[in-house]
Design an enzyme around this catalytic site. Structure first.
Site, PDB file in Angstrom:
ATOM      1  N   SER A 138      48.813  62.671  44.299  1.00  0.00           N
ATOM      2  CA  SER A 138      47.812  62.870  43.197  1.00  0.00           C
ATOM      3  C   SER A 138      47.494  64.392  42.680  1.00  0.00           C
ATOM      4  O   SER A 138      47.261  65.048  43.653  1.00  0.00           O
ATOM      5  CB  SER A 138      46.506  61.935  43.509  1.00  0.00           C
ATOM      6  N   TYR A 162      39.023  60.429  48.802  1.00  0.00           N
ATOM      7  CA  TYR A 162      40.039  60.086  48.110  1.00  0.00           C
ATOM      8  C   TYR A 162      41.194  61.180  47.958  1.00  0.00           C
ATOM      9  O   TYR A 162      42.473  61.005  48.697  1.00  0.00           O
ATOM     10  CB  TYR A 162      40.073  59.460  46.818  1.00  0.00           C
ATOM     11  N   LYS A 166      44.904  61.857  50.281  1.00  0.00           N
ATOM     12  CA  LYS A 166      46.316  62.027  49.606  1.00  0.00           C
ATOM     13  C   LYS A 166      46.929  63.271  50.328  1.00  0.00           C
ATOM     14  O   LYS A 166      48.112  63.348  50.411  1.00  0.00           O
ATOM     15  CB  LYS A 166      46.113  62.143  47.892  1.00  0.00           C
ATOM     16  N   ASN A 212      38.255  54.182  35.147  1.00  0.00           N
ATOM     17  CA  ASN A 212      38.941  55.426  34.526  1.00  0.00           C
ATOM     18  C   ASN A 212      38.619  55.348  32.937  1.00  0.00           C
ATOM     19  O   ASN A 212      38.244  54.260  32.579  1.00  0.00           O
ATOM     20  CB  ASN A 212      40.486  55.505  34.953  1.00  0.00           C
ATOM     21  N   ARG A 316      29.824  63.436  36.400  1.00  0.00           N
ATOM     22  CA  ARG A 316      30.013  62.497  37.614  1.00  0.00           C
ATOM     23  C   ARG A 316      30.351  63.473  38.593  1.00  0.00           C
ATOM     24  O   ARG A 316      31.302  64.007  38.508  1.00  0.00           O
ATOM     25  CB  ARG A 316      31.212  61.495  37.236  1.00  0.00           C
ATOM     26  N   GLU A 317      29.934  63.054  39.860  1.00  0.00           N
ATOM     27  CA  GLU A 317      30.289  63.629  41.126  1.00  0.00           C
ATOM     28  C   GLU A 317      31.678  63.368  41.491  1.00  0.00           C
ATOM     29  O   GLU A 317      32.366  62.351  41.426  1.00  0.00           O
ATOM     30  CB  GLU A 317      29.227  63.253  42.260  1.00  0.00           C
TER      31      GLU A 317
HETATM   32  N1  LIG Z   1      46.293  55.594  38.461  1.00  0.00           N
HETATM   33  C1  LIG Z   1      45.869  56.750  38.629  1.00  0.00           C
HETATM   34  O1  LIG Z   1      45.023  57.470  37.865  1.00  0.00           O
HETATM   35  C2  LIG Z   1      46.603  57.743  39.834  1.00  0.00           C
HETATM   36  C3  LIG Z   1      46.588  58.965  39.870  1.00  0.00           C
HETATM   37  C4  LIG Z   1      47.377  59.503  40.561  1.00  0.00           C
HETATM   38  C5  LIG Z   1      47.830  58.835  41.766  1.00  0.00           C
HETATM   39  N2  LIG Z   1      47.722  57.696  41.870  1.00  0.00           N
HETATM   40  C6  LIG Z   1      48.172  56.755  43.001  1.00  0.00           C
HETATM   41  O2  LIG Z   1      49.169  55.909  42.599  1.00  0.00           O
HETATM   42  C7  LIG Z   1      49.203  54.753  43.324  1.00  0.00           C
HETATM   43  C8  LIG Z   1      48.950  53.429  42.418  1.00  0.00           C
HETATM   44  O3  LIG Z   1      47.826  53.882  41.672  1.00  0.00           O
HETATM   45  P1  LIG Z   1      47.556  52.550  40.547  1.00  0.00           P
HETATM   46  O4  LIG Z   1      46.966  53.142  39.638  1.00  0.00           O
HETATM   47  O5  LIG Z   1      48.781  51.650  40.486  1.00  0.00           O
HETATM   48  O6  LIG Z   1      46.593  51.590  41.596  1.00  0.00           O
HETATM   49  P2  LIG Z   1      46.191  49.971  41.827  1.00  0.00           P
HETATM   50  O7  LIG Z   1      44.947  49.804  42.490  1.00  0.00           O
HETATM   51  O8  LIG Z   1      46.630  49.541  40.217  1.00  0.00           O
HETATM   52  O9  LIG Z   1      47.474  49.606  42.660  1.00  0.00           O
HETATM   53  C9  LIG Z   1      47.607  49.591  44.011  1.00  0.00           C
HETATM   54  C10 LIG Z   1      47.937  48.222  44.465  1.00  0.00           C
HETATM   55  O10 LIG Z   1      47.969  48.608  46.060  1.00  0.00           O
HETATM   56  C11 LIG Z   1      47.233  47.323  46.327  1.00  0.00           C
HETATM   57  N3  LIG Z   1      46.748  47.819  47.844  1.00  0.00           N
HETATM   58  C12 LIG Z   1      45.758  48.497  47.864  1.00  0.00           C
HETATM   59  N4  LIG Z   1      45.382  48.414  49.311  1.00  0.00           N
HETATM   60  C13 LIG Z   1      46.334  47.725  50.070  1.00  0.00           C
HETATM   61  C14 LIG Z   1      46.626  47.344  51.225  1.00  0.00           C
HETATM   62  N5  LIG Z   1      45.761  47.573  52.154  1.00  0.00           N
HETATM   63  N6  LIG Z   1      47.582  46.697  51.761  1.00  0.00           N
HETATM   64  C15 LIG Z   1      48.560  46.069  50.558  1.00  0.00           C
HETATM   65  N7  LIG Z   1      48.457  46.335  49.240  1.00  0.00           N
HETATM   66  C16 LIG Z   1      47.117  47.194  48.947  1.00  0.00           C
HETATM   67  C17 LIG Z   1      46.406  46.666  45.473  1.00  0.00           C
HETATM   68  O11 LIG Z   1      46.165  45.422  45.504  1.00  0.00           O
HETATM   69  C18 LIG Z   1      46.974  47.103  44.257  1.00  0.00           C
HETATM   70  O12 LIG Z   1      48.008  45.971  43.706  1.00  0.00           O
HETATM   71  C19 LIG Z   1      47.963  55.032  44.401  1.00  0.00           C
HETATM   72  O13 LIG Z   1      48.466  55.330  45.850  1.00  0.00           O
HETATM   73  C20 LIG Z   1      47.165  55.869  43.645  1.00  0.00           C
HETATM   74  O14 LIG Z   1      46.278  56.666  44.687  1.00  0.00           O
HETATM   75  C21 LIG Z   1      47.150  56.853  40.808  1.00  0.00           C
END
Ligand SMILES: NC(=O)c1ccc[n+]([C@@H]2O[C@H](COP(=O)([O-])OP(=O)(O)OC[C@H]3O[C@@H](n4cnc5c(N)ncnc54)[C@H](O)[C@@H]3O)[C@@H](O)[C@H]2O)c1
Length: 362
Positions: A138, A162, A166, A212, A316-317
């Site tokens: 991220s 968070y 990462k 978001n 926001r913090e």
């Molecule tokens: N969306 C963003 O803005 C963004 C930006 C940078 C990085 N990321 C990273 O990208 C990845 C995906 O993000 P997203 O936006 O699709 O998030 P999301 O929450 O929509 O998807 C994450 C998925 O992982 C599953 N999950 C969470 N914990 C779990 C566990 N312990 N066991 C099994 N499944 C689990 C959730 O149910 C969900 O379906 C994440 O690692 C996030 O940190 C997201």
């Protein structure tokens, strides 16, 4: 370079394990991989997603997922069972907790799920000789007060649990690559993924109150919420609101497909993973274009054909002023760049929201 034993899949298509495959970015990536001939195995515990997303993946791609395992990534034995059940060639690891504010409240959960489960996953991969990994990192690890655009050499200065989780994962990957020379890992630092699949079938459907701006603005546009709070109007930016690099989720998904190709995992390669440079490579996935929150709100209004009611409130913090990618490294390495505009992101998100006003829960 490393060599791997061939996949035992008789069709020859590589099998990719997508953790968090029912989530926002994971579901779009599953569609992209299915559409390009990969076999896809999903692991998810639905802690932040709906089972409906899996049906939508299959409908959008016109092909079935190979298998779905509903399990918590922290359950190492259940995870090992998935590797015993399928001839996995590569892993795309999305599953994580991702809400910055929540991570300040419950940091141990974030370290346990985001770092702990990544450690378990690497152990299981090693036990099963799976040597290709794409990891969701991220832009939040860059922190604040930097010149933009940000390239991958900028030192990490994460400002919340968070982002720190990462950053820790990236270090776990770097150390693991040193100790396991055959491992090829890519950590992709996404900027701000938004939008939806252009079909309107697949999109962002967070549980609870959206964290978001884009999904919140969409819920205001569709009448589920009255007002969008814009956090902070006194940032040192052109209009006082924070600036982000929004990237279409389908571009992010396409980036993962290309990442797998770069790791030697190609559908046309008769199941034999090709050669890939070993070790950890870290790359930004962004557009290089900065957009303020107010500019985004205006673009959402244009897409919806109505202004989005909003109010500027306090900061926001954990939020930072400006995060914009230098996308030059991925362009130089892969010849890859994003193709979708901010208006595409808003139009596609709006199409999904109109077709699914209550998300997948309707
Ligand atoms: N969306 C963003 O803005 C963004 C930006 C940078 C990085 N990321 C990273 O990208 C990845 C995906 O993000 P997203 O936006 O699709 O998030 P999301 O929450 O929509 O998807 C994450 C998925 O992982 C599953 N999950 C969470 N914990 C779990 C566990 N312990 N066991 C099994 N499944 C689990 C959730 O149910 C969900 O379906 C994440 O690692 C996030 O940190 C997201």
């Amino acid at each position: 370079m490393s060599t791997l034993s061939p996949s035992s899949d008789p069709s020859g298509a590589p099998t990719v394990l997508v953790t968090g495959g029912a989530g926002f970015i994971g579901s779009h990536t599953c569609v992209e991989l299915l559409a390009h001939g990969y076999r896809v195995v999903v692991v998810d515990d639905h802690s932040n997603s709906s089972p409906e997303a899996l049906l939508r993946i299959e409908k959008t791609a016109g092909r079935p997922l190979h298998a779905v395992h509903i399990l918590d990534m922290r359950d190492a034995e259940a995870l090992a069972e998935v590797f015993r059940a399928h001839p996995i060639d590569a892993v795309v690891h999305f599953a994580a907790k991702k809400a910055v504010g929540e991570s300040v409240q419950i940091p141990l959960d974030y370290y346990e799920v985001n770092v702990g489960a990544t450690v378990s996953l690497l152990r299981v991969m090693r036990e099963h000789g799976v040597e290709r990994l794409v990891f969701s990192s991220s832009c939040s690890i860059y922190g604040d007060a930097r010149p933009v655009p940000l390239d991958e050499n900028e030192p990490a200065r994460p400002t919340n649990p968070y982002a720190r989780s990462k950053w820790m994962c990236e270090q776990v990957l770097a150390d693991t690559c040193r100790a396991w020379p055959e491992l090829s890992a890519l950590a992709l630092r996404y900027f701000n993924p938004v939008g939806a699949h252009p079909s309107g079938l697949l999109g962002e459907d967070p549980r609870g109150v959206p964290n978001n701006v884009m999904p919140f603005a969409m819920q205001v546009a569709v009448g589920r919420r009255e007002l969008l709070n814009v956090f902070g109007g006194d940032y040192p930016t052109e209009d006082g609101t924070a600036v982000r690099d929004y990237i279409h989720v389908v571009d992010v998904a396409d980036g993962h497909r290309v990442a797998l190709e770069q790791l030697g995992i190609r559908p046309e390669a008769d199941g034999e993973p090709g050669a890939a440079t070993t070790g950890l490579r870290v790359l930004n996935l962004g557009t290089g274009v900065g957009t303020s929150v107010l500019e985004l709100v205006a673009a959402v209004g244009r897409a919806c054909g109505q202004p989005i009611p909003h109010a500027i409130v306090g900061r926001r913090e954990g939020d930072v002023t400006r995060l914009v990618a230098d996308p030059g490294a991925v362009a130089a390495a892969w010849g890859w760049r994003t193709t979708r505009t901010l208006d595409d992101m808003c139009a596609d998100a709006w199409r999904f929201q109109q077709a699914n006003p209550m998300g997948y829960g309707a």
